[in-house]
Design a protein around this motif. Structure first.
Motif, PDB file in Angstrom:
ATOM      1  N   LEU A 143       0.390   5.760  -0.053  1.00  0.00           N
ATOM      2  CA  LEU A 143      -0.653   6.880   0.264  1.00  0.00           C
ATOM      3  C   LEU A 143      -1.872   7.119  -0.527  1.00  0.00           C
ATOM      4  N   ASP A 180      -3.137   4.827  -2.203  1.00  0.00           N
ATOM      5  CA  ASP A 180      -4.070   3.545  -1.712  1.00  0.00           C
ATOM      6  C   ASP A 180      -4.868   3.922  -0.379  1.00  0.00           C
ATOM      7  N   VAL A 181      -4.245   4.393   0.364  1.00  0.00           N
ATOM      8  CA  VAL A 181      -5.041   4.507   1.643  1.00  0.00           C
ATOM      9  C   VAL A 181      -6.173   5.659   1.426  1.00  0.00           C
ATOM     10  N   ASP A 200      -6.649  10.764  -4.530  1.00  0.00           N
ATOM     11  CA  ASP A 200      -5.833   9.481  -4.692  1.00  0.00           C
ATOM     12  C   ASP A 200      -4.869   9.614  -6.220  1.00  0.00           C
ATOM     13  N   PHE A 222       0.779  -0.993  -0.059  1.00  0.00           N
ATOM     14  CA  PHE A 222       0.102   0.033  -0.018  1.00  0.00           C
ATOM     15  C   PHE A 222       0.799   1.303  -0.279  1.00  0.00           C
ATOM     16  N   LEU A 257      -9.048   3.849   0.054  1.00  0.00           N
ATOM     17  CA  LEU A 257      -9.840   3.157   0.893  1.00  0.00           C
ATOM     18  C   LEU A 257     -10.567   4.041   1.814  1.00  0.00           C
ATOM     19  N   LEU A 258     -10.172   5.172   1.782  1.00  0.00           N
ATOM     20  CA  LEU A 258     -11.228   6.312   2.584  1.00  0.00           C
ATOM     21  C   LEU A 258     -12.397   6.700   1.768  1.00  0.00           C
TER      22      LEU A 258
END
Length: 219
Positions: free
Chosen positions: A29, A31-32, A77, A27, A35-36
């Protein structure tokens, strides 16, 4: 097929043995943020369900409010990935899956919770979700062919699925005016004994636009 082979080769050690794929370590940043986006969409669906159970307006309001936030994460993203010049092998798939929830299923759940529960309404909501899924699948399948020499996609074919947030804004305004539920704007009708609220046609129009061949320049 070639892409999958390259990814498989990258996961092999110098001795030719297949290495274990460490998902969490892969993962980045971007990708985080993706996901958010998915978390906001999932929270929106659950909030819409809670509204149906409790009939408390705050849950429907929360459900709608989470989607503009999901849109922000969806915007960020890609920008972060390009800024850091770093992306993971899961990035594209994560983005599509998150978008299906946040901009496909969640807007449909909001429409249902707001009162679009006639038989034809439900069919149109399912049509909308199906078009959103198809739109994302087509983009993933044709992104390489539509990209320029730098690898950037110059245009979209059909309206992007995040445009469905516009529908949510319309429902949000109508809800604030007291024009949802039993007092649904434009009322309801019956077609061959099946109930329909004219407002649900906005979902059908959005879905049709997503799977159309109209070219939309990418900003």
């Amino acid at each position: 097929m070639a892409v999958k082979e390259q990814q498989t080769q990258k996961r092999k050690s110098p001795e030719g043995k297949r290495e274990r794929f460490t998902m969490i370590r892969s993962f980045v940043l971007a990708d985080v943020l993706t996901l958010l986006n998915g978390a906001c969409g999932s929270g929106s669906v659950l909030s819409a369900m809670q509204h149906l159970i409790t009939q408390e307006d705050r849950w429907l309001t929360l459900s709608m409010a989470l989607l503009p936030l999901a849109l922000v994460f969806d915007f960020l993203d890609g920008r972060v990935a390009r800024w850091r010049q770093k992306s993971s092998s899961l990035g594209a798939d994560l983005d599509s899956l998150a978008d299906v929830i946040s901009f496909g299923m969640a807007p449909a759940a909001i429409g249902f919770a707001a009162g679009l529960r006639g038989e034809i309404d439900v069919l149109l909501l399912l049509f909308f979700v199906g078009c959103g899924i198809s739109r994302l699948a087509r983009f993933n399948a044709t992104a390489v062919a539509m990209s320029d020499q730098s690898g950037k996609v110059s245009h979209f074919e059909g309206t992007p699925i995040p445009t469905s947030v516009g529908i949510v804004v319309v429902v949000w305004i109508l809800h604030g005016l007291g024009l949802t539920g039993e007092s649904m704007w434009l009322g309801s009708a019956s077609v061959f004994g099946l109930a329909i609220h004219p407002l649900s046609l906005i979902y059908a129009a959005s879905g049709a636009a997503m799977v159309s061949t109209v070219r939309i320049p990418k900003i």
